[in-house]
Design a protein around this motif. Structure first.
Motif, PDB file in Angstrom:
ATOM      1  N   PRO A   1      18.085   1.307  22.091  1.00 54.77           N
ATOM      2  CA  PRO A   1      18.461   2.580  21.461  1.00 54.77           C
ATOM      3  C   PRO A   1      17.526   3.025  20.340  1.00 54.77           C
ATOM      4  O   PRO A   1      17.236   4.223  20.213  1.00 54.77           O
ATOM      5  CB  PRO A   1      19.875   2.305  20.940  1.00 54.77           C
ATOM      6  CG  PRO A   1      20.406   1.247  21.835  1.00 54.77           C
ATOM      7  CD  PRO A   1      19.225   0.370  22.147  1.00 54.77           C
TER       8      PRO A   1
ATOM      9  N   PRO B   1      20.811   8.413  16.898  1.00 52.69           N
ATOM     10  CA  PRO B   1      22.122   9.074  17.036  1.00 52.69           C
ATOM     11  C   PRO B   1      23.302   8.198  16.629  1.00 52.69           C
ATOM     12  O   PRO B   1      24.352   8.727  16.241  1.00 52.69           O
ATOM     13  CB  PRO B   1      22.165   9.412  18.531  1.00 52.69           C
ATOM     14  CG  PRO B   1      20.738   9.596  18.914  1.00 52.69           C
ATOM     15  CD  PRO B   1      19.999   8.566  18.116  1.00 52.69           C
ATOM     16  N   ASP B   2      23.152   6.871  16.687  1.00 53.82           N
ATOM     17  CA  ASP B   2      24.260   5.999  16.293  1.00 53.82           C
ATOM     18  C   ASP B   2      24.281   5.728  14.789  1.00 53.82           C
ATOM     19  O   ASP B   2      25.089   4.931  14.300  1.00 53.82           O
ATOM     20  CB  ASP B   2      24.222   4.681  17.066  1.00 53.82           C
ATOM     21  CG  ASP B   2      22.951   3.862  16.800  1.00 53.82           C
ATOM     22  OD1 ASP B   2      22.184   4.214  15.877  1.00 53.82           O
ATOM     23  OD2 ASP B   2      22.737   2.866  17.518  1.00 53.82           O
TER      24      ASP B   2
ATOM     25  N   ARG C   1      21.856   4.398  12.867  1.00 57.28           N
ATOM     26  CA  ARG C   1      20.959   3.349  12.379  1.00 57.28           C
ATOM     27  C   ARG C   1      19.565   3.912  12.098  1.00 57.28           C
ATOM     28  O   ARG C   1      19.069   4.754  12.842  1.00 57.28           O
ATOM     29  CB  ARG C   1      20.861   2.217  13.388  1.00 57.28           C
ATOM     30  CG  ARG C   1      22.112   1.374  13.506  1.00 57.28           C
ATOM     31  CD  ARG C   1      21.895   0.216  14.477  1.00 57.28           C
ATOM     32  NE  ARG C   1      21.739   0.689  15.848  1.00 57.28           N
ATOM     33  CZ  ARG C   1      21.297  -0.075  16.844  1.00 57.28           C
ATOM     34  NH1 ARG C   1      20.935  -1.331  16.605  1.00 57.28           N
ATOM     35  NH2 ARG C   1      21.208   0.418  18.068  1.00 57.28           N
TER      36      ARG C   1
ATOM     37  N   THR D   1      21.537   4.850  26.570  1.00 59.38           N
ATOM     38  CA  THR D   1      21.998   5.968  25.754  1.00 59.38           C
ATOM     39  C   THR D   1      21.764   7.283  26.496  1.00 59.38           C
ATOM     40  O   THR D   1      21.084   7.329  27.534  1.00 59.38           O
ATOM     41  CB  THR D   1      21.244   6.013  24.422  1.00 59.38           C
ATOM     42  OG1 THR D   1      19.840   6.180  24.696  1.00 59.38           O
ATOM     43  CG2 THR D   1      21.446   4.719  23.645  1.00 59.38           C
TER      44      THR D   1
END
Length: 283
Positions: free
Chosen positions: A69, A126-127, A129, A207
């Motif tokens: 990701p 997007p998460d 991080r 993702t």
């Protein structure tokens, strides 16, 4: 009437796509400039990177790399792969050519350029991080995904597959470039490569950005219609070499019998055809 050399025309068109407008000048500089090099002409890395199986291995590497990701977030946010996919391919192919075949001075300059670019690439996935392209952990992932893909493609489709010792030499020689790029402890044998890949599996997932990249690479690449059929064979050959568990992550089909027979045969025919085209004599 002048004779038309179709083989040479196709060779030049393909080379222009992969190497870009500066391709002929770069090729002359890389191969004709005198001076010490990182690798000898009989090295495993020159055998692998000089073979047309790299077309399959390169596409497989992009698909595999997209499953991390943070690596995919960096690509989606900074690489411009949609707006300038050929430019990205040309920069990557030139870097591989320079570091594999060029003089040590040229290779060091190419590495310094890439490291400079990596130092400026950072952001938030997007998460939530944070990521940075010069993170040693991400650099290691990109490296091992490439080396595994290039080696697997060569062993399946290369003109002269390596023996077991040769595979270890290839991994060790690729580690030379990786260390220069900032990978702290790259694998040096095939067994170490397999172990390094396994250590990353828990971090990988498909993702939305990875699935979009896969669709772009496999279904809507910016290529002329006459090239769609051979490119489809290339894409199918690359997908067939991905680990089975990655297919649902990228929403790709998994048809083992077809992949082991028809796809593998078609891939061999295509890579041999490209090899024949690319070795056309100069006019």
């Amino acid at each position: 009437m002048a004779k038309v050399d179709v083989r040479a025309q196709v060779r030049d068109a393909l080379f222009a796509r992969v190497a870009g407008p500066d391709g002929p000048r770069n090729r002359a500089r890389i191969h004709d400039t005198a001076g010490p090099r990182w690798f000898a002409p009989d090295s495993a890395i020159q055998r692998v990177h000089g073979d047309t199986s790299m077309f399959v291995g390169g596409l497989r590497a992009l698909l595999l790399q997209s499953l991390h990701p943070l690596a995919m977030a960096a690509v989606a946010g900074h690489s411009g792969y949609r707006g300038d996919p050929w430019g990205r391919l040309q920069r990557t192919s030139t870097f591989l050519a320079v570091t594999t075949f060029g003089t040590a001075d040229d290779a060091e300059r190419a590495v310094a350029t890439v490291r400079g670019v990596h130092a400026r690439v950072r952001g938030t996935a997007p998460d939530g991080r944070a990521y940075r392209a010069d993170d040693p952990h991400l650099l290691t992932w990109v490296h091992i995904a490439e080396v595994d893909s290039f080696l697997r493609a060569h062993q399946r489709y290369g003109a002269r597959p390596l023996d077991e010792a040769g595979c270890d030499r290839y991994v060790a020689e690729a580690a030379v470039v990786a260390r220069e790029l900032g990978v702290p402890d790259p694998p040096r044998t095939r067994a170490e490569l397999d172990a390094a890949l396994a250590a990353y599996w828990p971090e990988l997932r498909g993702t939305r950005e990875a699935r979009e990249a896969a669709r772009f690479l496999l279904l809507t690449p910016p290529i002329p219609w006459p090239a769609r059929v051979p490119y489809g064979v290339l894409a199918a050959s690359a997908v067939a070499m991905l680990p089975a568990w990655t297919r649902p992550q990228l929403r790709l089909p998994f048809v083992p019998v077809v992949e082991a027979t028809a796809v593998r045969l078609a891939g061999r025919v295509l890579v041999k055809a490209v090899r024949w085209v690319m070795t056309a004599p100069a006019g």
